[in-house]
Design an enzyme around this catalytic site. Structure first.
Site, short mmCIF file in Angstrom:
data_model
loop_
_atom_site.label_atom_id
_atom_site.label_comp_id
_atom_site.label_asym_id
_atom_site.label_seq_id
_atom_site.Cartn_x
_atom_site.Cartn_y
_atom_site.Cartn_z
N ASP A 126 0.81 -1.22 0.00
CA ASP A 126 0.00 0.00 0.00
C ASP A 126 0.84 1.26 0.00
OD1 ASP A 126 -2.68 -0.60 -0.09
OD2 ASP A 126 -2.83 -1.00 2.05
C1 GLC Z 1 -0.74 2.54 5.84
C2 GLC Z 1 0.05 1.40 6.41
C3 GLC Z 1 -0.08 0.18 5.57
C4 GLC Z 1 -1.53 -0.08 5.31
C5 GLC Z 1 -2.24 1.15 4.75
C6 GLC Z 1 -3.70 0.88 4.59
O1 GLC Z 1 -0.22 2.92 4.64
O2 GLC Z 1 1.39 1.70 6.54
O3 GLC Z 1 0.52 -0.90 6.21
O4 GLC Z 1 -1.66 -1.14 4.42
O5 GLC Z 1 -2.07 2.22 5.60
O6 GLC Z 1 -4.40 1.93 4.03
C1 GLC Z 2 -1.58 -3.72 5.40
C2 GLC Z 2 -2.82 -3.80 4.54
C3 GLC Z 2 -2.61 -4.69 3.35
C4 GLC Z 2 -1.35 -4.37 2.64
C5 GLC Z 2 -0.16 -4.36 3.58
C6 GLC Z 2 1.11 -3.91 2.92
O1 GLC Z 2 -1.44 -4.91 6.11
O2 GLC Z 2 -3.93 -4.21 5.26
O3 GLC Z 2 -3.71 -4.59 2.47
O4 GLC Z 2 -1.17 -5.29 1.62
O5 GLC Z 2 -0.43 -3.49 4.65
O6 GLC Z 2 1.11 -2.55 2.62
#
Ligand code: GLC
Ligand code: GLC
Length: 806
Positions: free
Chosen positions: A483
């Protein structure tokens, strides 16, 4: 240092001192009603949706941490204490918290009084049951008071923590016998109320927080308890609470029990009241009648135990390695249930107001859950698919209550659609139920847009196949699985979202990871097409094109590239100064069998070991980004060693382990498994900090101040992927479209194991003999005594499979 121990017989983790390195929690509830419950009775509960229907209030980020929960106070002749230690924190002569499957028990003693608190959500009910048993262990009669306490949330947890100008005037309650009813907003648009009832009439009560605690006092010094006198307050606005007081007298050796029900009740709109302002308590009374006696509570607990036994017998290993067995047989599967239920919504790190169900998260969560309750996985798949857009793209999240896509977050996470294929394939491989493909499901919940689920998969597949960049690799959009790799959002404004701020759309940034996920899922999709008699040539062509793109543009020399940015520059390449190698494409490309026949796969995995591996797991990338890069986004916003910036992001460690299995290196696969496996980290609880019975999303990487310290326990895709890894790849019992494919990949030192599996409704017992001491390779299989090749089906009531490795 340890703060407890595993009791494998009772399937409990037993915490033996209350001041754990972080609150160690459990989840109560299986389907609609849930509670978070810490080792010191902290937490809250909600019905279906942690944001919209929250029953009790909980303050995140509080000081001290984890203040607020379902508290019981004892006033024993002026000595005020809690069986849960918090909030009074009086020294206890004995403390024990047993977190079990769907329940928690706290037992403690002080000054000749013993308290046993058990908390659980009975199956099929919309309430928590709390039973307190008090026992006099002294040799003189004891007279003391027991107070209960919960603080109500005004339903919408978001408003509850913000809209004080309104909130402080709307609180309403009603009292009736032993029951306290919280009915805020019931007079207008709600048809539900909360109940906090006891199974006997109290000697006093309070429903107004200030009357009970005092304005300048804390949870640890509630006025009413210190004065040993309830105020019988009726909340009018401000902060409604529920508290009962019982004056108890126990002779030496005598015990007494009180049952409390904290529940959610609903009425039809035309039956809301029985008189002006008097709520219809019929549903509450029905609930109360179910838990009037100890025998009823015991029976409900027994039902819960039977339920879990029925689930966990669906996959059970005996390997002689205790830690492995307890993780596989109990805790990993338990966590898979919790992540399936919660997605990423409510934990001690997820506030329950931030996120709904994730499209990619939920599809992955069901990979570790589908064998437990296939019917619920099926229903979930159909819910998820119904939020897909007609062009195959997807809302990133949806709300569990409305099941509608969340337009604040929107779409554009270009890995999302593919996970639907992964989820559906896993469901069919587990159940053999191909009929799910014919279920008609709308797009974006639009009536009239219904199409068979199979059509949704086709659009997922085609979305990726047709949204490609200059190298023929998939466009990344706002982000892929990571993300925080935001290649199209050049964010310079503090506070804006790295993911959803659309200030730039290069149409250029590409993801090697999405390509790998595509190559990993494509064979299943093509197989489904074939079985439906569809022409597969187009899909096969897309597969070949993608394969070529990865071969030509996805390899960096010693590992797989991660992505191309908005200017077509490489990410995750030896050419980069930082972020030279990323974990995700190494795992997923090998899982997709890219480079498995020409040495690239092994080279990539060796590079992972050399550059990303640590004592506590495999880091997400290296070297960590030291500065913020406008062109990379959130990944470079984190301090080095945390989260996606070179943290050990546990979710994709199993991808590496699976990839190692693919290459037959069982010892290394197990090492990767073990390093992040909580039961193996119990001894270093002081460093690790989070629960030693469940996975955390992240462990601080080598660049971080506290390398090895975990955060974000419970709600992580690590649970599902680890279960897939250990059950299907290490132990090697892998559901396929035509049955179980058995192909273990284990440490040479493990001389054998057996697995009991309920597969497609029938029992299969598999004995694996590794006296040859190999890491992979099936020499022979017999099924019910007869030599066998190919997938194993479970036709009779009991299928016995003997596997010899060599
Ligand atoms: C933030 C977190 C990430 C997560 C995302 C969800 O970027 O660091 O881990 O997946 O939020 O929106
Ligand atoms: C968080 C989110 C997931 C994402 C991950 C890596 O765990 O829930 O959707 O893939 O972060 O960013």
């Amino acid at each position: 240092m340890k703060y407890g121990y595993f009791d494998d017989n009772t399937r409990e983790y037993v915490i033996t001192r209350p001041d754990t390195p972080y609150p160690w929690i459990n989840y109560l509830g299986s389907e609609d009603f849930f509670g978070l419950f810490s080792n010191t009775a902290g937490g809250y509960c909600f019905y279906k949706d942690a944001r919209l229907l929250r029953l009790t209030r909980y303050r995140y980020n509080n000081v001290p941490t984890d203040a607020g929960g379902r508290y019981f106070y004892i006033n024993d002749d002026g000595d005020v204490w809690n069986p849960s230690w918090q909030p009074c924190r009086k020294k206890l002569e004995r403390f024990e918290c047993r977190h079990g499957l769907g329940y928690s028990k706290i037992s403690s003693s002080r000054n000749g009084l013993k308290a046993d608190h058990i908390a659980f959500v009975p199956l099929g009910e919309t309430c928590e049951v709390h039973r307190i048993v008090m026992e006099n262990t002294a040799n003189a009669t004891k007279a003391f008071s027991l107070f209960s306490f919960v603080e109500f949330c005004l339903w919408n947890a978001n408003d509850d923590s913000q809209n004080f100008q309104r909130n402080l005037s709307i609180g309403e309650v009603e009292i009736d016998g032993g029951a306290i009813y919280h009915k805020t907003e019931y007079r207008e648009r709600r048809n539900h109320y909360a109940m906090f009832a006891a199974n006997r009439k109290p000697d006093g009560f309070d429903t107004d927080r200030e009357s009970f605690i005092g304005l300048y006092d804390g949870f640890h010094e509630p006025k009413a308890v210190l004065e040993d006198r309830s105020q019988n307050s009726i909340a009018a606005g401000w902060s409604p609470i529920g508290s009962h007081r019982f004056a108890l007298t126990l002779k030496p050796g005598e015990k007494t029990s009180i049952v409390f029900i904290l529940g959610y009740c609903e009425n039809p709109n035309d039956e809301k009241y029985t008189a002006l302002h008097i709520i219809n308590k019929a549903p509450a009374k029905r609930l109360q009648e179910k838990f009037q006696t100890d025998a009823q509570v015991d029976a409900a607990l027994e039902k819960l135990a039977v339920y879990w036994e029925g689930l966990l017998c669906r996959f059970r290993v005996k390997s002689g390695e205790d830690k492995l067995d307890r993780m596989v047989n109990i805790w990993n599967q338990y966590q898979c249930m919790v992540t399936f239920n919660m997605s990423r919504s409510a934990s001690y790190f997820e506030s329950g107001i931030g996120r709904g169900m994730g499209f990619r998260d939920s599809n992955q969560d069901l990979l570790g859950f589908v064998h437990l309750v296939p019917a619920r996985a099926r229903a979930r798949i159909l819910d998820i698919a119904a939020t897909q857009f007609p062009d195959g793209s997807a809302y990133h999240q949806y709300q569990p209550l409305t099941k509608k896509g969340n337009s604040d977050v929107g779409s554009g996470f270009n890995d999302d659609p593919l996970w639907l294929i992964t989820g559906v394939s896993a469901y069919i491989k587990e159940t053999g139920d191909f009929s799910i493909l014919d279920e008609t499901v709308p797009f974006d919940n639009e009536e009239g847009s219904e199409a068979p689920l199979f059509e949704h998969l086709r659009r997922s597949f085609n979305y990726t196949a047709t949204h490609k960049g200059p190298h023929g690799l998939p466009l990344i959009g706002r982000a892929d699985w990571n993300d925080c790799l935001n290649l199209n959002c050049f964010s310079e404004t503090p506070g804006e979202s790295f993911q959803t701020t659309a200030n730039f759309e290069s149409g250029v940034a590409e993801s090697v990871l999405i390509a790998a996920i595509f190559l990993y899922t494509a064979p299943d999709f093509i197989e489904l097409c074939r079985r439906r008699g569809e022409d597969t040539s187009e899909a096969e062509q897309s597969f070949a094109d993608m394969k070529r793109a990865v071969d030509e543009h996805g390899w960096d020399g010693d590992w797989f590239l991660r992505a191309y940015d908005a200017y077509g520059k490489k990410i995750g390449s030896s050419e980069c100064e930082e972020g030279q190698i990323f974990i995700e494409p190494q795992g997923f490309c090998v899982m997709a069998k890219v480079g498995t026949d020409d040495g690239r796969a092994l080279k990539a995995l060796d590079s992972v070991r050399e550059r990303l591996d640590t004592e506590y797991g495999v880091m997400l990338q290296q070297p960590a980004y030291q500065t913020y890069y406008l062109t990379l986004g959130e990944v470079s916003s984190y301090p080095p060693g945390y989260k996606e910036n070179a943290g050990i992001f546990c979710h994709n460690n199993p991808w590496i382990s699976i990839a190692e299995c693919e290459m037959g290196r069982g010892t290394r696969a197990f090492e990767v498994y073990r390093k992040i496996c909580p039961a193996y980290l119990e001894e270093i609880s002081d460093l690790h900090r989070t629960e030693p019975y469940v996975y955390s999303q992240m462990v601080a990487g080598r660049d971080a101040a506290r390398h090895g310290e975990a955060k974000n326990s419970w709600l992580t895709g690590t649970a599902a992927w680890t279960f897939v890894n250990v059950s299907q790849h290490i132990l090697g019992i892998k559901p396929g479209f035509d049955g179980l494919v058995i192909d273990p990949c284990i440490p040479a030192a493990l001389k054998g194991f057996s697995v009991e599996r309920i597969y497609r409704g029938k029992r299969v017992v598999i004995h694996v003999d590794n006296s040859a001491g190999v890491e992979k390779g099936v020499k022979s299989i017999t099924v019910n005594g007869k030599p066998h090749s190919g997938p194993v089906t479970s036709e009779g009531e009991l299928t016995t499979v003997n596997v010899v490795l060599g």
